[in-house]
Design a protein around this motif. Sequence first.
Motif, PDB file in Angstrom:
ATOM      1  N   GLU A  41      36.526  22.025  -5.602  1.00 12.39           N
ATOM      2  CA  GLU A  41      37.770  22.270  -6.339  1.00 12.39           C
ATOM      3  C   GLU A  41      38.069  23.770  -6.386  1.00 12.39           C
ATOM      4  OE1 GLU A  41      39.798  19.962  -7.703  1.00 12.39           O
ATOM      5  OE2 GLU A  41      38.506  18.409  -6.857  1.00 12.39           O
ATOM      6  N   ALA A  42      37.026  24.559  -6.661  1.00 11.59           N
ATOM      7  CA  ALA A  42      37.214  26.002  -6.803  1.00 11.59           C
ATOM      8  C   ALA A  42      37.731  26.612  -5.510  1.00 11.59           C
ATOM      9  CB  ALA A  42      35.894  26.656  -7.211  1.00 11.59           C
ATOM     10  N   VAL A  43      37.197  26.171  -4.375  1.00  9.20           N
ATOM     11  CA  VAL A  43      37.648  26.719  -3.100  1.00  9.20           C
ATOM     12  C   VAL A  43      39.014  26.139  -2.722  1.00  9.20           C
ATOM     13  CG1 VAL A  43      37.166  26.772  -0.622  1.00  9.20           C
ATOM     14  CG2 VAL A  43      35.339  27.215  -2.264  1.00  9.20           C
ATOM     15  N   GLY A  44      39.177  24.842  -2.936  1.00  5.91           N
ATOM     16  CA  GLY A  44      40.437  24.188  -2.589  1.00  5.91           C
ATOM     17  C   GLY A  44      41.630  24.821  -3.295  1.00  5.91           C
TER      18      GLY A  44
ATOM     19  N   ALA B  47      47.533  22.837   3.582  1.00  2.52           N
ATOM     20  CA  ALA B  47      46.834  21.564   3.406  1.00  2.52           C
ATOM     21  C   ALA B  47      45.715  21.363   4.432  1.00  2.52           C
ATOM     22  CB  ALA B  47      47.831  20.417   3.495  1.00  2.52           C
ATOM     23  N   TYR B  48      45.989  21.666   5.700  1.00  3.17           N
ATOM     24  CA  TYR B  48      44.961  21.454   6.732  1.00  3.17           C
ATOM     25  C   TYR B  48      43.756  22.362   6.479  1.00  3.17           C
ATOM     26  CZ  TYR B  48      42.530  21.728  11.184  1.00  3.17           C
ATOM     27  OH  TYR B  48      41.557  21.726  12.136  1.00  3.17           O
ATOM     28  N   HIS B  49      44.066  23.640   6.220  1.00  2.00           N
ATOM     29  CA  HIS B  49      42.998  24.596   5.976  1.00  2.00           C
ATOM     30  C   HIS B  49      42.216  24.230   4.727  1.00  2.00           C
ATOM     31  CE1 HIS B  49      41.659  29.053   5.866  1.00  2.00           C
ATOM     32  NE2 HIS B  49      40.975  28.379   6.745  1.00  2.00           N
TER      33      HIS B  49
ATOM     34  N   GLU C  96      49.397  13.931  -4.826  1.00  2.00           N
ATOM     35  CA  GLU C  96      48.324  14.370  -5.720  1.00  2.00           C
ATOM     36  C   GLU C  96      48.537  15.803  -6.191  1.00  2.00           C
ATOM     37  OE1 GLU C  96      44.983  13.536  -3.311  1.00  2.00           O
ATOM     38  OE2 GLU C  96      45.120  11.388  -3.681  1.00  2.00           O
ATOM     39  N   GLY C  97      49.696  16.367  -5.881  1.00  2.00           N
ATOM     40  CA  GLY C  97      50.018  17.687  -6.400  1.00  2.00           C
ATOM     41  C   GLY C  97      49.567  18.835  -5.520  1.00  2.00           C
ATOM     42  N   GLY C  98      49.069  18.519  -4.315  1.00  2.00           N
ATOM     43  CA  GLY C  98      48.641  19.579  -3.414  1.00  2.00           C
ATOM     44  C   GLY C  98      49.817  20.117  -2.606  1.00  2.00           C
ATOM     45  N   THR C  99      49.733  21.400  -2.218  1.00  3.78           N
ATOM     46  CA  THR C  99      50.796  21.967  -1.394  1.00  3.78           C
ATOM     47  C   THR C  99      50.497  21.697   0.080  1.00  3.78           C
ATOM     48  OG1 THR C  99      49.564  24.025  -1.350  1.00  3.78           O
ATOM     49  CG2 THR C  99      51.322  23.834  -2.992  1.00  3.78           C
ATOM     50  N   ILE C 100      51.540  21.608   0.891  1.00  8.20           N
ATOM     51  CA  ILE C 100      51.325  21.495   2.335  1.00  8.20           C
ATOM     52  C   ILE C 100      51.135  22.897   2.903  1.00  8.20           C
ATOM     53  CG2 ILE C 100      52.332  20.765   4.540  1.00  8.20           C
ATOM     54  CD1 ILE C 100      51.468  18.458   2.734  1.00  8.20           C
TER      55      ILE C 100
END
Lengths: 460, 145
Positions: free
Chosen positions: A275-278, A284-286, B105-109
Motif C-alpha cells: 500500500e505504501a509503495v502503491g 496504473a501499470y507501473h 477501486e479509486g486508483g488512478t490510471i
Amino acid sequence: MDGLLLEILTAVGFGVLGAVLFSAIGLVSGTDETATIAPVTLLVVMLGAPPAAILTFWMAAAVSKHMTHAVPTALLGIPGDTLAIPLLQQATAMRNLGAPHIALRKMLAGAVISAFIAVPVAVLFAVILAPFGSYITAAAPWIFLIAAVLIAYFSAGRWSAVAGLVPFTLVIVALQAFTGTQDVKLAVSYFLGIAIGPLVAELFSAASPMEARRMNRSEYREMTLAPDVKGWGGYFPNPFRVLDRFQTRATAIAAAISSATFVFSPVAVTVIAGEAVGARVKHAYHRLTSVLAVRNGVTESTYIAEALIPLIAFGLPLSPVAAGPAAPLFNAPPRFTVDAASGEVNNLHNLLSVPEFLLYGLLAVALASLIAYPFAMNYARQAAVFVSRKISHEAIIGTFVGLVLVIGLWEGGLLAVFVILTVGLVGGLLYRVLGMNTGVQFMGYYAAVLSVPALMRLLT
Amino acid sequence: MKSTSDGQLAEVWGDVVSRPHLGRAIIIGGVVSLVFYGIGLIFIAPLAVTPQVGRALAMLLGILGCLTGGAICARLFAPKRILSEELGAGTAEWQQQVLDQIEAEGGTIGDMADLPPEVVKELHETGLYDVFANRKSRAPAGGEA
C-alpha cells in the motif's frame, strides 16, 4: 581448517536440499509455510544435522518457497501459500492484461534483491537488540504472555483470538499433564498438531453429514492457465534489469524497513508495504508491477528477519515466524530446548556466532537465488502444468496422514498420535471459526509451557 | 467432464477431491508409511550405534514411506481439476475490464508523461502501451473530477 571446510560443505549440501525441495513444494498452490517448512526442518534437526546446516537448510527452504510460490500465483491465479495471498489481486490484473510473465518476473526479481538485503539488515538489528537479550530472557514467561496476546489481537480473529488463547492453552496444559502420568513427554507432536490443524479439522468435517452441504461439489475445479509469452533470453535474467530504478529502490527500502518490524504478522507487513509503495505511483501499470515486486520482496525479508533477529538476539521464538515455520530452530526437544523455569535456551542462538549467522544466511540466499530463481524464471509454465495435471490433492493429503502417523509414533507412540489429532482438531476449528491462526496457537503453546508455570507460582 | 467412477466430489483443504478416492488415499498413505517405519524399527534400528539414532533412522524411513505413499496415490488418483488455456486474457475487452476495476477501486490510471523512459519501453515491449495511453485520453472526457 578442514573442519571449517567440512562445515561449509555440509551447509551447502543441506542448503541445496532445502532449496530444491521447497522450490518444488512452492509450486503446489495452497501449501502453507508452517505446515510444510516446520515439520521438515524438525526432521533435519532430529536427524542430527550440524547447526550451520540447519540454519542454511531452513533459510534456503523459506527463501526458495517464496520465489516459486509466484508461479501458481501469477499463472494460475491461485495463491501459492499464505504469504502469496496479498499478491493475488495485482497478479490477477496482470494476468487479465495478458502479461502474467511480467508479473512473475517482477515478483522473482523483488524476492532476490530483498532477500540479499534482509540478511545483513536483520543481523544488524539483532546485534543492536542483543544487549537487551538477558533482560528479555529473564522476563521470558511474561514477554511470551504479552507476545501471545499481541499476535492474537493482530490476527484475523482480533479479540476472539485473544479470548480463545485461554481455553487453547488450557487444553495443552491438560494434555501435557495427562501424557506426563503415562511417562510420555511430547513437544514435536504439539507443533505438528498445530501446523496441520486446518487439514485435521477439514478431514473431520468431511466425515460429518452436517458439513456435507458446505463441502460437497458437483464439478471438477476449473483452472485457467495464462497463455505462454516468451519474455526474455538467457538462463539467469539480471534482477536489476527486470526491475526499473524506482522499483529496485522501493524494494530495497521496503526490505530494510520490514526487516526491523519483526514482531508483526508477515502478511500484515506485506500488505502495508504494498500500500505504501502503491500510493506513491500514479500510473496504473507501473503501480501494479511495483507493488508486485515490493510485496514479494517483503515476503522474503519478513521471513528472514523474523527468524534471524529473535534467534540471534534472544534465542526465544518472539515473532510469528519464529513461533511458526521457524519453530524447530528454537525448540526441538531433546536437541534444542527453551527452559520453562529459568528462561534458559539451548538452540542455534548458543551454537552459532553472529558472523556465522550472517555467513550462512547469505549462503542460503545465494543458493536459493541460484536454484529457485532461474528455475521459476525459465520453467514456470511447465511446472504449473505438471503440478495441476499430475499431483492430485488426494495424494498430498495421503502424504500428510502418513507424516502424522510416523512422527507421532516416533515421538510418543499411539498417545502422541492422539495428541496430534486433538490439538489439530481444536486448533483447526479455532482457525476456521475464529480466525485464530497457527501463529497465535504456537504462542499459546509457548504460553502453556513458559507462562503458565510462572503464573501459577504467582497465584499460589 | 465428471466421470462417474469418482463418486461424490468435495472441497477439502482448499481443493476438490473425490470422497472415495480420499478415503483410499488416507488408508494408502497411512499403511505405506507405517510399513516403512515398522521395517525401519525392526531391521535398521538394531544396527545403529545408539537406540536414539536407530529410532531416528526408522523415522527417516517412515518419512520416505510417506512420500512413497503419496506417489502411489498420485499414480492411482488423477487430480480433480480441469486445466484450460485462458483465451480471454490479453484481449481488449479483458484489458478494459482491468482498467475499469482499477478506477472503480479509486486508483488512478495515470499519465504516460509521468513514467520513466524505461517503463515506457517496457510497456511498448509488452504491447500494453496503447491500452494505457488510449485510456488516459478518454478518462477526462468520461468524468471530470
